[in-house]
Write a protein that holds these residues in place. Sequence first.
Motif, PDB file in Angstrom:
ATOM      1  N   ILE A  59     126.232 108.222   6.463  1.00  0.00           N
ATOM      2  CA  ILE A  59     125.410 109.295   7.018  1.00  0.00           C
ATOM      3  C   ILE A  59     124.229 109.595   6.092  1.00  0.00           C
ATOM      4  CG2 ILE A  59     125.391 111.776   7.537  1.00  0.00           C
ATOM      5  CD1 ILE A  59     128.219 111.441   8.638  1.00  0.00           C
ATOM      6  N   ALA A  62     121.625 107.076   6.919  1.00  0.00           N
ATOM      7  CA  ALA A  62     121.001 107.429   8.200  1.00  0.00           C
ATOM      8  C   ALA A  62     120.054 108.614   8.032  1.00  0.00           C
ATOM      9  CB  ALA A  62     122.080 107.748   9.240  1.00  0.00           C
ATOM     10  N   LEU A  77     122.649 116.713   9.405  1.00  0.00           N
ATOM     11  CA  LEU A  77     123.388 115.645   8.740  1.00  0.00           C
ATOM     12  C   LEU A  77     123.797 116.065   7.332  1.00  0.00           C
ATOM     13  CD1 LEU A  77     121.402 112.458   9.855  1.00  0.00           C
ATOM     14  CD2 LEU A  77     123.580 113.323  10.742  1.00  0.00           C
ATOM     15  N   LEU A 145     122.743 105.473  12.494  1.00  0.00           N
ATOM     16  CA  LEU A 145     123.628 106.483  13.074  1.00  0.00           C
ATOM     17  C   LEU A 145     124.764 105.822  13.853  1.00  0.00           C
ATOM     18  CD1 LEU A 145     120.905 109.039  14.153  1.00  0.00           C
ATOM     19  CD2 LEU A 145     122.757 109.498  12.524  1.00  0.00           C
ATOM     20  N   LEU A 183     127.382 111.658  16.516  1.00  0.00           N
ATOM     21  CA  LEU A 183     126.589 110.578  15.946  1.00  0.00           C
ATOM     22  C   LEU A 183     126.089 109.613  17.026  1.00  0.00           C
ATOM     23  CD1 LEU A 183     128.748 109.888  12.764  1.00  0.00           C
ATOM     24  CD2 LEU A 183     126.456 110.913  12.818  1.00  0.00           C
ATOM     25  N   ALA A 187     122.189 109.145  17.771  1.00  0.00           N
ATOM     26  CA  ALA A 187     121.577 107.815  17.696  1.00  0.00           C
ATOM     27  C   ALA A 187     120.673 107.582  18.898  1.00  0.00           C
ATOM     28  CB  ALA A 187     122.661 106.742  17.626  1.00  0.00           C
TER      29      ALA A 187
END
Length: 206
Positions: A59, A62, A77, A145, A183, A187
Motif C-alpha cells: 500500500i 501504491a 491510504l 492498488l 482497494l 484501483a
Amino acid sequence: MARLCLHSPDGGPRSARAPKIYTRTGDGGFSSTFTGERRPKDDRIFEALGTTDELSSAIGLASEFGSEKGHAFVEQLHKVQCMLQDVGSNIATPLSSAREAHLKRTSFSEKPVLELEQWIDKYSEQLPPLRAFILPSGGKSSAALHFSRAVCRRAERCVVPLVQAGEADPNVAKYLNRLSDYLFVLARYAAMKEGKEEKIYIKSEP
C-alpha cells in the motif's frame, strides 16, 4: 557505529550510542508475541503478521504512485497503513494468553470496518458499471492498488484461522475483507481519474 551527540550538564558535548536494530533473540528460530510467548517463527501468528506487514508495504508503494499523480485518496491510504499497525497488534496478542491489560491496548473495534464501507460506497457511485472481469492494469497507481488487493486477500486468509481458533478479534478479519474491496474499487477509480484503460479478460479461442 552511529552515535548521537548530546550535551552534558556542564554544557560540554558527550556521545550516546544509538540503539541497535538487531537483538539476536530470534537467531534460534523463535520470536515473541506481545503477551510474551515464545513461538516458532513459522507459527501462523507470525505468518499473519508478516503478511500484514507486506500488505502495508504494498500500500505504501501504491500511495507513492498515487501521490505522484496528485490523488487525494493517499491520505486514506496512510490511515489504512496506521490501521494495519493496529491489526498487527491484535494478531500479536493471542487471546489464549492475553491478560486484561493486553486486551485494552490491542482491541480492534468495528468502527474502521464501517469507515471502509463508506469509502467503498463513495467511490463506487462514481465508477462506470462493471461489465467484464478486470485484469490488474490501468496505470501504475491502479496496478499497484490491484497488487495490494491481492496481498490483502492473502492476509485475510492468514487471519481467518486465527479468528476461528479464538486467537484474534473477528473485526480484524472483517477489516481485511472490506479493505480488499476498497482497494479494488480504488484501483478502478485511479484508472478512471488518470484516463487509463482497464484491461479486461478475453477468453482465448479454442
